[in-house]
Design a protein around this motif. Structure first.
Motif, PDB file in Angstrom:
ATOM      1  N   MET A  83       0.811  -1.087   0.160  1.00 12.85           N
ATOM      2  CA  MET A  83       0.525  -0.149  -0.133  1.00 12.85           C
ATOM      3  C   MET A  83       0.229   1.632   0.145  1.00 12.85           C
ATOM      4  N   ARG A 108      -4.823  11.203   2.370  1.00 12.21           N
ATOM      5  CA  ARG A 108      -6.563  10.543   3.476  1.00 12.21           C
ATOM      6  C   ARG A 108      -5.119   9.879   4.620  1.00 12.21           C
ATOM      7  N   HIS A 109      -4.192   9.075   4.557  1.00 10.82           N
ATOM      8  CA  HIS A 109      -3.915   8.659   5.534  1.00 10.82           C
ATOM      9  C   HIS A 109      -3.386   9.519   6.173  1.00 10.82           C
ATOM     10  N   ALA A 160      -5.819  10.892   8.806  1.00 12.83           N
ATOM     11  CA  ALA A 160      -6.134  10.417   9.367  1.00 12.83           C
ATOM     12  C   ALA A 160      -5.503  10.185  10.921  1.00 12.83           C
ATOM     13  N   LEU A 178     -15.879   8.560   9.063  1.00 11.63           N
ATOM     14  CA  LEU A 178     -15.799   7.402   8.938  1.00 11.63           C
ATOM     15  C   LEU A 178     -16.608   6.476   9.822  1.00 11.63           C
ATOM     16  N   ALA A 205     -14.071   1.030  10.266  1.00 10.05           N
ATOM     17  CA  ALA A 205     -13.180   1.040   9.550  1.00 10.05           C
ATOM     18  C   ALA A 205     -12.100   2.270   9.364  1.00 10.05           C
ATOM     19  N   LEU A 206     -12.126   3.031  10.203  1.00 14.99           N
ATOM     20  CA  LEU A 206     -10.954   3.766  10.772  1.00 14.99           C
ATOM     21  C   LEU A 206      -9.735   2.938  11.366  1.00 14.99           C
ATOM     22  N   GLN A 239      -8.032   1.098   8.270  1.00 15.52           N
ATOM     23  CA  GLN A 239      -7.301   1.917   7.458  1.00 15.52           C
ATOM     24  C   GLN A 239      -5.743   2.722   8.268  1.00 15.52           C
ATOM     25  N   ARG A 264      -3.972  -1.345   8.283  1.00 23.40           N
ATOM     26  CA  ARG A 264      -3.169  -1.407   6.329  1.00 23.40           C
ATOM     27  C   ARG A 264      -1.719  -0.039   6.679  1.00 23.40           C
ATOM     28  N   ILE A 265      -2.221   0.828   7.734  1.00 20.80           N
ATOM     29  CA  ILE A 265      -0.819   2.337   7.484  1.00 20.80           C
ATOM     30  C   ILE A 265       0.105   1.863   8.533  1.00 20.80           C
TER      31      ILE A 265
END
Length: 320
Positions: free
Chosen positions: A1, A6-7, A10, A29, A33-34, A37, A40-41
């Motif tokens: 990724m 946007r990351h 967040a 959000l 979902a956050l 995310q 993943r970050i």
């Protein structure tokens, strides 16, 4: 990724709120979902960015590093977007005039003069009761020029980023129906109006506080103040529900009179603003300034009560 803006937003939201739940609400959000995310970050960056427990979320050393960079990158990208809009509008002569303003007597006069002088250039207007909102439109490149007013000597919004020219300084007058017992007076003491209800147009400056302070110095507290649009202010005065507060350049209305307050306890500065690096500043600021000054002079001339008052009150009227 790959990491995206946007990351970073967040991550900053989580740090600013100290909670995934609050950050999710701020970002629009769902909390799961956050959380997904964030996982993943963290996987993309090689480690956890926050320590989380029942008290909230706190940045780890890696999180602090990412936040430090995010606080530089995000404002820089926002400024780049603003500069790009201004650059896109900075080619050639003015082909349109995008005007903003708070509710005052000069915007219509300026539109009339620009349409006459530039018949082939579209003129659009945007109005708001908020001086700060209009100023932000200038900063973002969505407006070319703005007409606002500020109370007394208070600074205009975004004065570190925008150029503001003082067009004129008005005393604040009161608006009365012709049938009011004090309508025939040439000048009114604020204390003589202590039993009245009041009406004026809202704003996000200090005018409301300055009015209350002026009343306190006159020995009373206003019974009620209706903050509403200009047409409703006029209506409330016409039907006798209130007396209005208005700039001295307020246009004449049949059945109403405007009168100065003794000692001039309140004043209002009319300002024309633009972004100094915009196309408008390069190609049209001088011309628009001249049209605005002329529109202000027209507004002064239409008010008999103000024209006569100015003769004995230096320091008010057109800016020197």
């Amino acid at each position: 990724m790959e990491l995206e803006l946007r990351h970073l937003r967040a991550v900053r939201a989580i740090a600013d709120t100290g909670s995934l739940t609050k950050a999710a609400a701020a970002l629009g959000l769902a909390q799961p979902a956050l959380s997904a995310q964030l996982r993943r970050i963290e996987k993309a960056l090689g480690g956890p960015l926050f320590e989380r427990d029942h008290t909230g979320a706190r940045p780890t050393p890696l999180g602090e590093l990412v936040l430090e960079r995010a606080r530089v990158v995000l404002p820089a990208v926002s400024e780049l977007q603003q500069e790009a809009v201004r650059f896109a509008n900075a080619c050639g002569p003015m082909e349109r005039f995008r005007l903003g303003g708070t509710h005052g007597p000069l915007l219509g006069g300026l539109v009339d003069r620009l349409v006459t002088a530039h018949p082939n250039a579209p003129v659009s207007t945007y109005t708001s009761w908020s001086e700060a909102e209009v100023a932000s439109q200038l900063v973002d490149g969505r407006l070319d020029f703005a007409l606002i007013g500020v109370c007394g000597e208070s600074p205009p919004p975004a004065s570190d980023r925008l150029t503001w020219q003082v067009i004129g300084v008005d005393p604040v007058f009161v608006m009365l129906p012709e049938s009011h017992p004090l309508a025939a007076e040439r000048e009114l003491d604020l204390a003589a109006l202590s039993a009245e209800c009041w009406a004026d147009v809202p704003g996000d400056g200090c005018f409301a506080d300055c009015f209350v302070s002026a009343c306190a110095r006159a020995g009373f507290s206003p019974a009620s103040v209706y903050e509403t649009d200009t047409a409703s202010v006029v209506h409330l005065v016409q039907v006798g529900r209130a007396i209005g507060l208005c700039r001295a350049t307020f246009p004449p209305v049949p059945g109403l009179v405007t009168r100065p307050l003794a000692g001039t306890p309140l004043s209002w500065r009319h300002l024309l603003g633009w972004h100094p690096r915009s196309a408008a500043a390069v190609s049209a600021a001088g011309a628009v300034s001249g049209h605005t000054v002329a529109a202000y002079a027209d507004a002064v001339g239409r008010s008999e009560s103000y024209s006569g008052w100015l003769a004995t009150h230096p320091g008010f009227g057109p800016a020197g």
